[in-house]
Enzyme design. Sequence first.
Site, PDB file in Angstrom:
ATOM      1  CG  ASN A 207     -33.326 -15.581 -34.339  1.00  0.00           C
ATOM      2  OD1 ASN A 207     -33.986 -16.553 -34.654  1.00  0.00           O
ATOM      3  ND2 ASN A 207     -33.058 -14.598 -35.196  1.00  0.00           N
ATOM      4  CB  ILE A 307     -37.372  -7.661 -44.659  1.00  0.00           C
ATOM      5  CG1 ILE A 307     -35.859  -7.821 -44.440  1.00  0.00           C
ATOM      6  CG2 ILE A 307     -37.808  -8.300 -45.980  1.00  0.00           C
ATOM      7  CD1 ILE A 307     -35.398  -9.254 -44.205  1.00  0.00           C
ATOM      8  CG  LEU A 308     -43.622  -6.744 -42.542  1.00  0.00           C
ATOM      9  CD1 LEU A 308     -44.300  -7.445 -43.723  1.00  0.00           C
ATOM     10  CD2 LEU A 308     -44.098  -7.367 -41.228  1.00  0.00           C
TER      11      LEU A 308
HETATM   12  N1  CTP Z   1     -39.084  -8.049 -39.576  1.00  0.00           N
HETATM   13  C1  CTP Z   1     -38.451  -7.772 -40.759  1.00  0.00           C
HETATM   14  N2  CTP Z   1     -37.244  -7.163 -40.774  1.00  0.00           N
HETATM   15  C2  CTP Z   1     -36.637  -6.803 -39.623  1.00  0.00           C
HETATM   16  C3  CTP Z   1     -37.268  -7.088 -38.373  1.00  0.00           C
HETATM   17  C4  CTP Z   1     -38.488  -7.718 -38.401  1.00  0.00           C
HETATM   18  O1  CTP Z   1     -39.003  -8.099 -41.819  1.00  0.00           O
HETATM   19  N3  CTP Z   1     -35.467  -6.217 -39.662  1.00  0.00           N
HETATM   20  C5  CTP Z   1     -40.416  -8.676 -39.593  1.00  0.00           C
HETATM   21  C6  CTP Z   1     -40.519 -10.050 -38.978  1.00  0.00           C
HETATM   22  O2  CTP Z   1     -40.369 -11.064 -39.948  1.00  0.00           O
HETATM   23  C7  CTP Z   1     -41.931 -10.051 -38.406  1.00  0.00           C
HETATM   24  C8  CTP Z   1     -42.167  -8.602 -38.032  1.00  0.00           C
HETATM   25  O3  CTP Z   1     -41.247  -7.847 -38.815  1.00  0.00           O
HETATM   26  O4  CTP Z   1     -42.900 -10.379 -39.372  1.00  0.00           O
HETATM   27  C9  CTP Z   1     -41.971  -8.288 -36.592  1.00  0.00           C
HETATM   28  O5  CTP Z   1     -40.733  -8.789 -36.148  1.00  0.00           O
HETATM   29  P1  CTP Z   1     -40.320  -8.698 -34.611  1.00  0.00           P
HETATM   30  O6  CTP Z   1     -38.956  -9.263 -34.455  1.00  0.00           O
HETATM   31  O7  CTP Z   1     -41.426  -9.219 -33.750  1.00  0.00           O
HETATM   32  O8  CTP Z   1     -40.321  -7.156 -34.329  1.00  0.00           O
HETATM   33  P2  CTP Z   1     -39.393  -5.973 -34.751  1.00  0.00           P
HETATM   34  O9  CTP Z   1     -39.976  -5.334 -35.959  1.00  0.00           O
HETATM   35  O10 CTP Z   1     -37.978  -6.421 -34.870  1.00  0.00           O
HETATM   36  O11 CTP Z   1     -39.598  -4.995 -33.518  1.00  0.00           O
HETATM   37  P3  CTP Z   1     -39.043  -5.121 -31.994  1.00  0.00           P
HETATM   38  O12 CTP Z   1     -37.688  -5.778 -32.089  1.00  0.00           O
HETATM   39  O13 CTP Z   1     -38.985  -3.727 -31.564  1.00  0.00           O
HETATM   40  O14 CTP Z   1     -40.054  -5.928 -31.241  1.00  0.00           O
END
Ligand code: CTP
Length: 404
Positions: A207, A307-308
């Site tokens: 990305n 992960i979070l």
């Molecule tokens: N994150 C993570 N692990 C993942 C996806 C996201 O740790 N597999 C963490 C990102 O580092 C960020 C938060 O979760 O702090 C939100 O990430 P974001 O990409 O905005 O959202 P998603 O959780 O992926 O949800 P969506 O794609 O439905 O918006």
Amino acid sequence: MKKNILLGISGGIAAYKSCELVRLLKKQGHDVHVVMSRAAAEFIGPLTFQALSGNPVYTDTHDGGFGGNGMAHINLTRQADVFLIAPASANTLAKIACGIADNLLTTLAAARKCPLAVAPAMNVEMWHNPANLRHIARLQADGITVFQPAEGEQACGESGTGRMPEAAELADLLPDLWHAKPLAEKKVLMTAGATFEAIDPVRGITNLSSGQMGAALARACRAAGAEVSLIHGQMQTALPAGLAYSEQTQGAREMLDAVLRRLNGQDIFISVAAVADYHVKNRSRHKIKKDGSGAPPVIELAQNPDILATVAALPDAPFCVGFAAESENIVEHGRAKRLKKGIPLLVANDVSVAMGKPDNQITLIDAERETALPAGSKAAAAEAIVARIAELTAAPPASETEAV
Ligand code: CTP
């Protein structure tokens, strides 16, 4: 914040790095005044530093120019917020450690009121010489910041510890000297950058995250006194200096493993990485070739771990901070994401403003309040995030603790 920096240059070939240092400090917006020892002026002419700093350069204790009363050794430090000596030769360090003031540079060090930092530069044997190490320990005990010399090839042809840190590293670390320390003694683990999910040995899914927000936040945590560890994917920006630990990972699963290995003892976890939600289930061991039929290859995806959310769900989870990169209904999605991930603080931002760019516009969302900040640099956003983390993780005042 603009500061008045007094830069002392003592004799050593590393003085050439200080030219770049002056340029970087000026670029950060600071006013730089240069003082050189006579030996330093043998390596680089004062005129070079005058041109780079835009200020007169001082070399003589009896220079009357600054302040006009013949007391440059007093006046120069009185108007300085910080005094950095880079390079600091073994000779200059020894004199300062012993309180000897026999030239303008060492007299300024003795007469200073502002904080002093030194960036030693010398031959590896000189660095390890017991007398030098004794002086370094003395300087540290006296509250002087010593930027540790780097290892590597030396101008003399030998190799080892003693190289002055690069100008970019010193310019990165110097602002920590005047920064408040609300995260002192805290350990912060962060993720940053873009994950990369391999399709075959040469292709993958990634990305546009540049890692700039993560780097800015790591710097802000470090400046606030925290010990920072960074697990990162692809970064289009330099890693901050002064990290306690850093590790590069590729996919989300590898990033999660690295985070879990490093999590023990961390007080705060900040998840800035743009993590791919899926990995390629049918990843090819060899480069995928066109089969001639014109049919595209079928790429099967499988969900990645969050992960979070994984870290936040642990029984002894650190204080968790997440980001929500959204393209619409930013605050609403951010609010929902904070609750879904079970984290105390979430930073919502608009991907169109932030992704791969130097600026950001964030809204801080926690259980107590939502704060929308004006658009600004990622460094300014990072300062605001750290300030809120510090408030939310601060120990309650003693009176409240007693009342419980
Ligand atoms: N994150 C993570 N692990 C993942 C996806 C996201 O740790 N597999 C963490 C990102 O580092 C960020 C938060 O979760 O702090 C939100 O990430 P974001 O990409 O905005 O959202 P998603 O959780 O992926 O949800 P969506 O794609 O439905 O918006």
